[in-house]
Scaffold this active site. Structure first.
Site, short mmCIF file in Angstrom:
data_model
loop_
_atom_site.label_atom_id
_atom_site.label_comp_id
_atom_site.label_asym_id
_atom_site.label_seq_id
_atom_site.Cartn_x
_atom_site.Cartn_y
_atom_site.Cartn_z
N THR A 1 62.02 36.15 22.09
CA THR A 1 61.45 37.50 22.13
C THR A 1 62.26 38.41 23.05
OG1 THR A 1 59.53 38.72 22.97
CG2 THR A 1 59.89 36.57 23.93
N ASP A 2 62.19 39.72 22.78
CA ASP A 2 62.87 40.68 23.67
C ASP A 2 62.21 40.71 25.06
OD1 ASP A 2 60.50 41.99 22.97
OD2 ASP A 2 61.47 43.82 22.27
N GLU A 3 60.99 40.16 25.17
CA GLU A 3 60.29 40.22 26.47
C GLU A 3 60.99 39.41 27.55
OE1 GLU A 3 56.05 39.99 26.52
OE2 GLU A 3 55.87 41.16 24.68
P1 NAD Z 1 50.98 33.37 16.57
O1 NAD Z 1 50.20 33.21 17.82
O2 NAD Z 1 50.44 34.19 15.46
O3 NAD Z 1 51.28 31.93 15.96
C1 NAD Z 1 51.64 30.83 16.75
C2 NAD Z 1 51.45 29.57 15.90
O4 NAD Z 1 51.87 28.44 16.68
C3 NAD Z 1 50.00 29.32 15.49
O5 NAD Z 1 49.93 28.96 14.13
C4 NAD Z 1 49.58 28.15 16.38
O6 NAD Z 1 48.59 27.33 15.80
C5 NAD Z 1 50.89 27.42 16.55
N1 NAD Z 1 50.93 26.59 17.76
C6 NAD Z 1 50.53 26.96 19.00
N2 NAD Z 1 50.68 25.92 19.85
C7 NAD Z 1 51.22 24.90 19.13
C8 NAD Z 1 51.62 23.57 19.44
N3 NAD Z 1 51.51 23.09 20.68
N4 NAD Z 1 52.12 22.79 18.46
C9 NAD Z 1 52.22 23.28 17.18
N5 NAD Z 1 51.84 24.51 16.83
C10 NAD Z 1 51.35 25.32 17.79
O7 NAD Z 1 52.41 33.88 17.03
P2 NAD Z 1 53.44 34.84 16.27
O8 NAD Z 1 53.16 36.23 16.66
O9 NAD Z 1 53.52 34.45 14.86
O10 NAD Z 1 54.79 34.41 17.03
C11 NAD Z 1 55.58 33.32 16.55
C12 NAD Z 1 56.79 33.16 17.44
O11 NAD Z 1 57.55 34.35 17.46
C13 NAD Z 1 56.44 32.85 18.88
O12 NAD Z 1 57.38 31.92 19.36
C14 NAD Z 1 56.62 34.18 19.60
O13 NAD Z 1 56.97 33.99 20.94
C15 NAD Z 1 57.75 34.79 18.79
N6 NAD Z 1 57.79 36.26 18.74
C16 NAD Z 1 56.70 36.97 18.37
C17 NAD Z 1 56.78 38.36 18.25
C18 NAD Z 1 55.60 39.20 17.81
O14 NAD Z 1 55.69 40.41 17.84
N7 NAD Z 1 54.49 38.61 17.37
C19 NAD Z 1 57.99 39.00 18.55
C20 NAD Z 1 59.08 38.23 18.96
C21 NAD Z 1 58.97 36.86 19.03
O1 DAU Z 2 58.10 42.25 22.17
C1 DAU Z 2 57.78 41.08 21.49
C2 DAU Z 2 56.39 40.61 21.87
O2 DAU Z 2 55.47 41.51 21.25
C3 DAU Z 2 56.12 39.18 21.44
O3 DAU Z 2 56.98 38.32 22.11
C4 DAU Z 2 54.66 38.80 21.72
O4 DAU Z 2 54.39 37.51 21.21
C5 DAU Z 2 53.77 39.80 21.02
O5 DAU Z 2 52.41 39.52 21.29
C6 DAU Z 2 54.10 41.23 21.46
O6 DAU Z 2 53.75 41.42 22.84
P1 DAU Z 2 53.08 42.78 23.36
O7 DAU Z 2 52.42 42.50 24.64
O8 DAU Z 2 54.05 43.90 23.30
O9 DAU Z 2 52.01 43.02 22.15
P2 DAU Z 2 50.49 43.49 22.16
O10 DAU Z 2 50.13 43.74 20.73
O11 DAU Z 2 49.62 42.57 22.94
O12 DAU Z 2 50.55 44.87 22.92
C7 DAU Z 2 51.39 45.93 22.45
C8 DAU Z 2 51.23 47.07 23.43
O13 DAU Z 2 49.91 47.62 23.29
C9 DAU Z 2 51.35 46.67 24.89
O14 DAU Z 2 51.98 47.71 25.60
C10 DAU Z 2 49.91 46.52 25.36
C11 DAU Z 2 49.18 47.56 24.54
N1 DAU Z 2 47.78 47.25 24.19
C12 DAU Z 2 47.52 46.05 23.60
C13 DAU Z 2 46.22 45.70 23.25
C14 DAU Z 2 45.92 44.36 22.62
C15 DAU Z 2 46.78 48.18 24.40
O15 DAU Z 2 47.01 49.28 24.92
N2 DAU Z 2 45.49 47.85 24.04
C16 DAU Z 2 45.18 46.64 23.49
O16 DAU Z 2 43.98 46.39 23.21
#
Ligand code: NAD
Ligand code: DAU
Length: 367
Positions: free
Chosen positions: A140-142
């Site tokens: 992730t970019d985080e």
């Molecule tokens: P998500 O929470 O929707 O899905 C995570 C999945 O992993 C779920 O199906 C969960 O059951 C499974 N999981 C959790 N713990 C596990 C374990 N111990 N063994 C096997 N499976 C397990 O997450 P997402 O948003 O789909 O993110 C997927 C990946 O992409 C993560 O690695 C996250 O860090 C990365 N990522 C997410 C975002 C985003 O915006 N959502 C952006 C950049 C990177």
């Molecule tokens: O940048 C990539 C990341 O993006 C991934 O690695 C993470 O898995 C993914 O969850 C996401 O993280 P964020 O923290 O950016 O996403 P989130 O949707 O939780 O929040 C997006 C922004 O909105 C953040 O600045 C917090 C804000 N927010 C979030 C929620 C849930 C609110 O203001 N109100 C809310 O209720």
């Protein structure tokens, strides 16, 4: 034909990737390994069940004995590790599970892959590996921390994670790097910005706001709402990972982003406006005529601890070296996403009620 292990394939991005790969590479076999935590939902993949190239396995990536047996059973060629605890707010409440899954789970996968892929040693004592194998870490970019008003994250930006979630992802990246450096394992890492699209769990900003507008619940905006995220459609993330698997160089990191910076409050206002208009059209099977949808639903709430102010991805490397381009503009992607949620209220209700968690028992206890 490759046998590809996709971990976390029942989650938001993993399920999209499983579907994408079955469509783009019908010659490959996909094994989806998922522990089915609260975020894992097999309903996300109902349409691919029965596909002869798709198999689901339930299990924990941090369970070394189980992972070893899985690698022996399938002899994977490629591993794409999505499995993770993914929500920043949860990591502030309960960091331990983030370390176990995101850090230890990654090391368990790397170790199993190393053992099964090793063919011998070279003249310097480094392990050698079967041709064509690859371990890919979805990061992730985080991990880069937060930006000020200007600048973008490149692949050489120093890692400076701020939340327990991002620290666990950065730690995992370092372990992946170490296996690449010390054991010469063919590893790659991609670091993506915020994803949006269908099947996004409604604890995250976009699906939470859509769901709350439909239910006429207040919209909790953290702090001043001026934090900036760089949004990418989930399908574009999947095609980016596929590009890295096909053309990326072992040992490299690739940022994936679509140049779509938006302040949170802009997103919330857009959702209010778009969902409101759509509900007024009366075209959706929803008991809300849109007349009470407005900005007065917004509530500014206490800020997230350590809240990163701005993320922005420089995608020059993946676009110039691998020829990847995002296919969605944010304007079209967000409208399509809103429509998906309005047309899939049953999915949302099942997720919110927890009913989806019985699906595995119902579907798989018979098998
Ligand atoms: P998500 O929470 O929707 O899905 C995570 C999945 O992993 C779920 O199906 C969960 O059951 C499974 N999981 C959790 N713990 C596990 C374990 N111990 N063994 C096997 N499976 C397990 O997450 P997402 O948003 O789909 O993110 C997927 C990946 O992409 C993560 O690695 C996250 O860090 C990365 N990522 C997410 C975002 C985003 O915006 N959502 C952006 C950049 C990177
Ligand atoms: O940048 C990539 C990341 O993006 C991934 O690695 C993470 O898995 C993914 O969850 C996401 O993280 P964020 O923290 O950016 O996403 P989130 O949707 O939780 O929040 C997006 C922004 O909105 C953040 O600045 C917090 C804000 N927010 C979030 C929620 C849930 C609110 O203001 N109100 C809310 O209720």
């Amino acid at each position: 034909m490759r046998t590809i292990l996709v971990t976390g394939g029942a989650g938001f991005i993993g399920s999209s990737f499983v579907r994408y790969m079955l469509g783009a590479h019908p010659e490959d076999k996909i094994v989806n390994l998922d522990a089915l935590t609260y975020a894992g939902n097999l309903e996300n993949l109902r349409d691919v069940e029965g596909n002869p190239n798709y198999v689901f396995e339930k299990g924990d990536i941090a369970d070394a004995a189980f992972i070893k047996s899985l690698f022996e059973k399938y002899n994977f060629d490629v591993v794409v590790n999505f499995a993770a605890e993914s929500h920043v707010d949860r990591s502030i409440e309960e960091p331990e599970i983030f370390i176990k899954t995101n850090v230890m789970g990654t090391q368990v996968l790397l170790d199993a892959a190393k053992k099964i892929w090793m063919t011998g040693k070279d003249e310097f004592g480094y392990p050698t590996y079967r041709d064509g194998v690859r371990y890919h870490q979805v990061s992730t970019d985080e991990v880069y921390g937060a930006l000020g008003k200007t600048g973008m994250f490149t692949e050489t930006t120093p890692l400076a994670p701020n939340s327990p979630y991002s620290a666990s992802k950065a730690s995992a990246d370092m372990i992946v790097r170490a296996y690449g450096q010390t054991f010469k394992m063919p590893v790659t890492i991609s670091r993506c910005s915020n994803n949006y699209g269908p099947y996004h769990f409604p604890e995250k900003l976009i699906p939470l706001m859509i769901s709350n507008v439909v239910a006429l619940k207040s919209l909790p905006v953290y702090g001043d709402g001026m934090q900036i995220r760089d949004w990418l459609h989930v399908k574009d993330h999947c095609s980016g990972i596929d590009a890295v698997l096909q053309k990326g160089k072992a040992g490299e990191v690739y940022n994936i982003g679509g140049n779509n910076e938006k302040a949170n409050i802009e997103i919330v206002n857009l959702i209010i406006e778009n969902v409101g208009e759509k509900l007024k059209s009366g075209k959706y099977p929803i008991d809300n005529d849109g007349s009470k949808v407005g900005k007065d639903l917004i509530t500014y709430v206490e800020d997230r601890l350590g809240h990163d102010r701005r993320y922005a991805i420089d995608n020059t490397k993946i676009t110039t070296e691998l020829g990847w381009e995002p296919s969605y503009t944010f304007e079209e992607g967000i409208v399509e996403t809103i429509e998906w949620y309005l047309n899939n209220q049953d999915w949302l209700k099942q997720v919110q009620s927890g009913d989806y968690q019985d699906y595995y028992e119902r579907m798989y206890s018979k098998k």
